[in-house]
Design a protein around this motif. Sequence first.
Motif, PDB file in Angstrom:
ATOM      1  N   GLY A 133     -56.188  16.802  11.303  1.00  0.00           N
ATOM      2  CA  GLY A 133     -57.416  16.547  10.526  1.00  0.00           C
ATOM      3  C   GLY A 133     -57.610  17.672   9.472  1.00  0.00           C
ATOM      4  N   PHE A 134     -56.742  18.625   9.395  1.00  0.00           N
ATOM      5  CA  PHE A 134     -56.885  19.586   8.414  1.00  0.00           C
ATOM      6  C   PHE A 134     -56.245  19.505   6.991  1.00  0.00           C
ATOM      7  CE2 PHE A 134     -56.741  21.432  12.815  1.00  0.00           C
ATOM      8  CZ  PHE A 134     -57.849  22.406  12.745  1.00  0.00           C
ATOM      9  N   ASP A 135     -56.800  20.161   6.057  1.00  0.00           N
ATOM     10  CA  ASP A 135     -56.221  20.071   4.720  1.00  0.00           C
ATOM     11  C   ASP A 135     -54.999  20.985   4.311  1.00  0.00           C
ATOM     12  OD1 ASP A 135     -58.427  18.375   3.417  1.00  0.00           O
ATOM     13  OD2 ASP A 135     -59.634  20.013   3.970  1.00  0.00           O
ATOM     14  N   ALA A 136     -54.884  21.918   5.082  1.00  0.00           N
ATOM     15  CA  ALA A 136     -53.715  22.876   5.132  1.00  0.00           C
ATOM     16  C   ALA A 136     -53.577  23.872   6.299  1.00  0.00           C
ATOM     17  CB  ALA A 136     -53.882  23.550   3.706  1.00  0.00           C
ATOM     18  N   GLY A 137     -52.588  24.427   6.551  1.00  0.00           N
ATOM     19  CA  GLY A 137     -52.478  25.483   7.300  1.00  0.00           C
ATOM     20  C   GLY A 137     -52.013  26.770   6.945  1.00  0.00           C
ATOM     21  N   VAL A 138     -52.161  27.926   7.569  1.00  0.00           N
ATOM     22  CA  VAL A 138     -51.165  29.087   7.316  1.00  0.00           C
ATOM     23  C   VAL A 138     -50.551  29.377   8.407  1.00  0.00           C
ATOM     24  CG1 VAL A 138     -51.455  31.604   6.859  1.00  0.00           C
ATOM     25  CG2 VAL A 138     -53.205  29.837   6.175  1.00  0.00           C
ATOM     26  N   ARG A 139     -49.036  29.402   7.857  1.00  0.00           N
ATOM     27  CA  ARG A 139     -47.833  30.020   9.009  1.00  0.00           C
ATOM     28  C   ARG A 139     -46.994  30.977   8.334  1.00  0.00           C
ATOM     29  NH1 ARG A 139     -51.052  28.588  12.014  1.00  0.00           N
ATOM     30  NH2 ARG A 139     -50.993  26.847  13.303  1.00  0.00           N
ATOM     31  N   TYR A 140     -46.214  31.538   9.298  1.00  0.00           N
ATOM     32  CA  TYR A 140     -45.069  32.364   8.776  1.00  0.00           C
ATOM     33  C   TYR A 140     -43.953  31.453   8.459  1.00  0.00           C
ATOM     34  CZ  TYR A 140     -48.039  36.350   9.503  1.00  0.00           C
ATOM     35  OH  TYR A 140     -48.991  37.256   9.514  1.00  0.00           O
ATOM     36  N   GLY A 141     -42.913  32.178   7.531  1.00  0.00           N
ATOM     37  CA  GLY A 141     -41.895  31.241   6.910  1.00  0.00           C
ATOM     38  C   GLY A 141     -40.871  30.438   7.970  1.00  0.00           C
ATOM     39  N   ARG A 185     -39.980  21.608   6.058  1.00  0.00           N
ATOM     40  CA  ARG A 185     -39.095  21.812   4.880  1.00  0.00           C
ATOM     41  C   ARG A 185     -39.973  20.918   3.667  1.00  0.00           C
ATOM     42  NH1 ARG A 185     -33.970  23.675   5.135  1.00  0.00           N
ATOM     43  NH2 ARG A 185     -33.459  24.149   7.227  1.00  0.00           N
ATOM     44  N   ASP A 186     -40.841  20.009   4.257  1.00  0.00           N
ATOM     45  CA  ASP A 186     -41.443  19.090   3.302  1.00  0.00           C
ATOM     46  C   ASP A 186     -42.742  19.581   2.810  1.00  0.00           C
ATOM     47  OD1 ASP A 186     -42.413  18.461   5.703  1.00  0.00           O
ATOM     48  OD2 ASP A 186     -42.645  16.265   5.410  1.00  0.00           O
ATOM     49  N   MET A 187     -42.917  20.529   3.095  1.00  0.00           N
ATOM     50  CA  MET A 187     -44.340  21.314   2.744  1.00  0.00           C
ATOM     51  C   MET A 187     -44.201  22.051   1.594  1.00  0.00           C
ATOM     52  SD  MET A 187     -46.865  20.230   4.922  1.00  0.00           S
ATOM     53  CE  MET A 187     -46.931  19.396   6.392  1.00  0.00           C
ATOM     54  N   ILE A 188     -45.405  22.351   0.946  1.00  0.00           N
ATOM     55  CA  ILE A 188     -45.638  23.146  -0.378  1.00  0.00           C
ATOM     56  C   ILE A 188     -46.109  24.343   0.370  1.00  0.00           C
ATOM     57  CG2 ILE A 188     -46.569  23.526  -2.571  1.00  0.00           C
ATOM     58  CD1 ILE A 188     -46.801  20.570  -3.146  1.00  0.00           C
ATOM     59  N   ALA A 189     -45.439  25.593  -0.083  1.00  0.00           N
ATOM     60  CA  ALA A 189     -45.959  26.716   0.681  1.00  0.00           C
ATOM     61  C   ALA A 189     -46.535  27.591  -0.772  1.00  0.00           C
ATOM     62  CB  ALA A 189     -44.744  27.504   1.264  1.00  0.00           C
ATOM     63  N   VAL A 190     -47.578  28.269  -0.543  1.00  0.00           N
ATOM     64  CA  VAL A 190     -48.105  29.275  -1.405  1.00  0.00           C
ATOM     65  C   VAL A 190     -48.362  30.686  -0.605  1.00  0.00           C
ATOM     66  CG1 VAL A 190     -49.945  29.733  -3.155  1.00  0.00           C
ATOM     67  CG2 VAL A 190     -49.177  27.495  -2.681  1.00  0.00           C
ATOM     68  N   GLY A 239     -44.730  38.155   4.417  1.00  0.00           N
ATOM     69  CA  GLY A 239     -46.036  37.448   4.865  1.00  0.00           C
ATOM     70  C   GLY A 239     -46.263  36.005   5.050  1.00  0.00           C
ATOM     71  N   PRO A 240     -47.574  35.847   5.327  1.00  0.00           N
ATOM     72  CA  PRO A 240     -47.463  34.394   5.778  1.00  0.00           C
ATOM     73  C   PRO A 240     -47.801  33.506   4.345  1.00  0.00           C
ATOM     74  CG  PRO A 240     -49.814  35.381   5.984  1.00  0.00           C
ATOM     75  CD  PRO A 240     -48.546  36.439   5.563  1.00  0.00           C
ATOM     76  N   PHE A 241     -47.876  32.140   4.634  1.00  0.00           N
ATOM     77  CA  PHE A 241     -47.859  31.206   3.431  1.00  0.00           C
ATOM     78  C   PHE A 241     -48.944  30.109   3.808  1.00  0.00           C
ATOM     79  CE2 PHE A 241     -43.722  32.730   3.130  1.00  0.00           C
ATOM     80  CZ  PHE A 241     -43.360  32.850   1.806  1.00  0.00           C
ATOM     81  N   LEU A 242     -49.712  29.761   2.785  1.00  0.00           N
ATOM     82  CA  LEU A 242     -50.686  28.396   2.738  1.00  0.00           C
ATOM     83  C   LEU A 242     -49.553  27.575   2.649  1.00  0.00           C
ATOM     84  CD1 LEU A 242     -53.575  27.224   2.853  1.00  0.00           C
ATOM     85  CD2 LEU A 242     -53.122  27.108   0.509  1.00  0.00           C
ATOM     86  N   TYR A 243     -49.707  26.361   3.550  1.00  0.00           N
ATOM     87  CA  TYR A 243     -48.629  25.163   3.396  1.00  0.00           C
ATOM     88  C   TYR A 243     -49.664  23.913   3.488  1.00  0.00           C
ATOM     89  CZ  TYR A 243     -48.683  24.186   8.448  1.00  0.00           C
ATOM     90  OH  TYR A 243     -48.977  23.825   9.650  1.00  0.00           O
ATOM     91  N   TYR A 244     -49.062  23.009   2.633  1.00  0.00           N
ATOM     92  CA  TYR A 244     -49.945  21.492   2.707  1.00  0.00           C
ATOM     93  C   TYR A 244     -48.933  20.641   2.210  1.00  0.00           C
ATOM     94  CZ  TYR A 244     -50.235  22.843  -2.359  1.00  0.00           C
ATOM     95  OH  TYR A 244     -49.866  23.524  -3.526  1.00  0.00           O
ATOM     96  N   PRO A 245     -49.129  19.325   2.468  1.00  0.00           N
ATOM     97  CA  PRO A 245     -48.137  18.229   2.135  1.00  0.00           C
ATOM     98  C   PRO A 245     -48.210  18.051   0.631  1.00  0.00           C
ATOM     99  CG  PRO A 245     -49.908  17.415   3.067  1.00  0.00           C
ATOM    100  CD  PRO A 245     -50.148  18.736   3.291  1.00  0.00           C
ATOM    101  N   SER A 246     -46.907  17.590   0.304  1.00  0.00           N
ATOM    102  CA  SER A 246     -46.821  17.196  -1.434  1.00  0.00           C
ATOM    103  C   SER A 246     -47.386  15.692  -1.410  1.00  0.00           C
ATOM    104  CB  SER A 246     -45.174  17.242  -1.734  1.00  0.00           C
ATOM    105  OG  SER A 246     -45.097  16.656  -2.887  1.00  0.00           O
ATOM    106  N   ARG A 247     -48.300  15.589  -2.121  1.00  0.00           N
ATOM    107  CA  ARG A 247     -48.947  14.482  -2.340  1.00  0.00           C
ATOM    108  C   ARG A 247     -49.611  14.060  -3.688  1.00  0.00           C
ATOM    109  NH1 ARG A 247     -53.566  15.234   2.300  1.00  0.00           N
ATOM    110  NH2 ARG A 247     -54.703  17.108   1.138  1.00  0.00           N
ATOM    111  N   ARG A 248     -49.855  12.942  -4.232  1.00  0.00           N
ATOM    112  CA  ARG A 248     -50.165  12.732  -5.497  1.00  0.00           C
ATOM    113  C   ARG A 248     -51.705  13.324  -5.844  1.00  0.00           C
ATOM    114  NH1 ARG A 248     -52.146   7.943  -8.057  1.00  0.00           N
ATOM    115  NH2 ARG A 248     -51.726   7.058  -5.890  1.00  0.00           N
TER     116      ARG A 248
END
Length: 304
Positions: free
Chosen positions: A140-148, A153-158, A271-280
């Motif tokens: 139920g989360f919109d995004a997560g924060v994790r290390y590389g 692989r299918d996530m967008i990382a910022v 350092g860490p990344f915000l990651y979230y799924p690629s979606r329209r």
Amino acid sequence: MDRADLADLQAFAAVARSRGFRSAVAVSGTSASSLSEAVARLETRLGLRLLNRTTRSVTPTEAGRRLLERLGPAMEEIRAALDDVNSLRDSPTGTLRLNVPIIVARALLPDIAVPFLQAHPGITLDVLAEDSFVDVLAAGFDAGVRYGERLERDMIAVPLGPRRQRFVTGAAPAYLAARGTPRHPRDLTDHSCIRHRFASGAMLPWEFERAGKIVRVAVKGPLLASSIDLELAAARAGLGILSSFEEAVAADFAAGRLVPVLEDWWQVFPGPFLYYPSRRHMPAPLRAFVDFLRAGGGTAPPAA
């Protein structure tokens, strides 16, 4: 379909995806009893059982699974339509739910979250700090924060926070005066060390690096904990040598409560990344947070 029907469908979807009424509370923002009543109303209206309930789990029935499969795209389209309108505001509104490691919530996120919320007063930031690795969407989360090394692989990382971090090692002056100072990582086998246990139960060897050479040491000592605050207290009291993120230990180094040990061997990592799924369609609060990070609001100079 009226508003009450839609609310009951949303409640069912939250419970079915979370596999439980209590776990769906964080997703829906509704009490477990209200969720239960909503699902019961929907089952009565349809004349079908949608969820199998036991004392240990909640799982969709065949009818529930089919309904959930059809609801998913429809709910996404409704959310996308609302977010498209929301994004036209000067400051979007809504809740941004993030799952982050404890060290990020403790040492990095405060300097990012505060200015972000000041810039977006209509957004509520809902953060769960934990070191276990979860499917952020299913939970139920919109995004997560994790290390590389933990990014899918299918996530967008910022990038979020400092782009270079270090694991550091330190001890109280009194401990080093009594036991001596290790000169090589392997010397740690003759010392008392304060160990960290992750949420998964894993207790990793300490890892050091110098000139491309990596040394791993299985340490032992009087304390094994999953709380950095407890570990720091033990180190300050002279119970042993501590290894942790530099951000967690920096204040103790600066105050002299702890002294750096094996500094030439401290390991550097990205350092860490915000990651979230690629979606329209991206929820408006998440889009605002991503834009904030990409504009430099979530980066910091590398560790010294």
